[in-house]
Design an enzyme around this catalytic site. Sequence first.
Site, PDB file in Angstrom:
ATOM      1  N   TYR A  66      -1.063   8.343  -0.565  1.00  0.00           N
ATOM      2  CA  TYR A  66      -2.127   9.256  -0.138  1.00  0.00           C
ATOM      3  C   TYR A  66      -1.916   9.679   1.318  1.00  0.00           C
ATOM      4  O   TYR A  66      -2.219   8.925   2.245  1.00  0.00           O
ATOM      5  CB  TYR A  66      -3.506   8.602  -0.290  1.00  0.00           C
ATOM      6  CG  TYR A  66      -3.831   8.147  -1.700  1.00  0.00           C
ATOM      7  CD1 TYR A  66      -3.193   8.714  -2.796  1.00  0.00           C
ATOM      8  CD2 TYR A  66      -4.783   7.155  -1.927  1.00  0.00           C
ATOM      9  CE1 TYR A  66      -3.484   8.295  -4.086  1.00  0.00           C
ATOM     10  CE2 TYR A  66      -5.080   6.744  -3.215  1.00  0.00           C
ATOM     11  CZ  TYR A  66      -4.429   7.315  -4.297  1.00  0.00           C
ATOM     12  OH  TYR A  66      -4.728   6.894  -5.571  1.00  0.00           O
ATOM     13  N   GLN A 183      -5.340   0.357 -13.961  1.00  0.00           N
ATOM     14  CA  GLN A 183      -6.127   1.447 -13.407  1.00  0.00           C
ATOM     15  C   GLN A 183      -5.760   2.756 -14.115  1.00  0.00           C
ATOM     16  O   GLN A 183      -4.808   3.426 -13.757  1.00  0.00           O
ATOM     17  CB  GLN A 183      -5.878   1.582 -11.891  1.00  0.00           C
ATOM     18  CG  GLN A 183      -6.758   2.639 -11.267  1.00  0.00           C
ATOM     19  CD  GLN A 183      -6.542   2.840  -9.781  1.00  0.00           C
ATOM     20  OE1 GLN A 183      -6.501   3.967  -9.310  1.00  0.00           O
ATOM     21  NE2 GLN A 183      -6.406   1.755  -9.036  1.00  0.00           N
TER      22      GLN A 183
END
Length: 319
Positions: A66, A183
């Site tokens: 990110y 996830q």
Amino acid sequence: MHTTQLKTTQLGDTGLEITRVGFGAWAIGGGGWEFGWGPQEDDQSIAAIHHALEQGINWIDTAAAYGFGHSEEIVGRALRGLSARPYLFTKASLLEGPGRRVVHNLKRDSILREAHAGVERLGADAIDLYQIHWPTPDEDIEEGWSAFAELKEQGLVRHIGVSNFDVEQLRRIQEIAPVETLQPQYSLIERDVEREILPFAEREGIGAVVYSPMGSGMLTGAMTRERITSMPDDDWRKQDPRFREPELSRNLEIADRLAAVAERHDTVPGAVAIAWTLRNPAVDGAIVGFRSPEQVDPLIEAANLELSDDDITMIEGAQ
């Protein structure tokens, strides 16, 4: 301000007791890279983290990808000097390539390098949960997972899991070391994981935290055709099929149904969208991306929101 205690649950067999909503740090990586969300003020991000922690959220999910380290750095900065630290979940396997695009790497040396860099950026002595970000390249998932098991043995990471893996890939790496968490993406717009992946996780005692429960902003109630048109060009959602026809009309209809249920509960559509994912017995927590302190309070309510069968019928419509 929420006055009730946020509900918590055990994350699989990790022994971690997590709030049902966690802080997602994707957007706070900022713009200017392949999957950025447009410009983002670091001070806003830090204020959002502080406010979420004050409201009781006890875990943050980020990734080296990110903003290529930027999100981890901002999380580290926000936590400096705090006495009560949240659990830190981050991910590896996506590196910065030419033109700030993502390159996948699951080689052992690369994973070990990423883990050390992540610990440093986060200012932590260890990462509470380390996850393989994507099972790419597929032929290297065993090598990557072995490196993860090694990191856990060294104590640099406390628990290990994966993101975006399918059942066959989970089975393959389970031969090497237990998969503690998963996830996947899960929302009213992305329900594929209900068929095989979430039931498998539940049967195997794998903890599940889901990402994009509001469909990357589509289900917040604030998304309109005009807003999509005016998004900055470095917001990855501009090119995403969910934000374009023919999918767009269907998705905005779901958002309208969420708005109707939100009114019944005196809450916001996004909170209902998140609560809907938390109803699935396999799901321990939902990752919610907050970009400003103001976004935290309305959405945090999802952790304690009980939806009735009538609500569910209305939300799901005639899907």
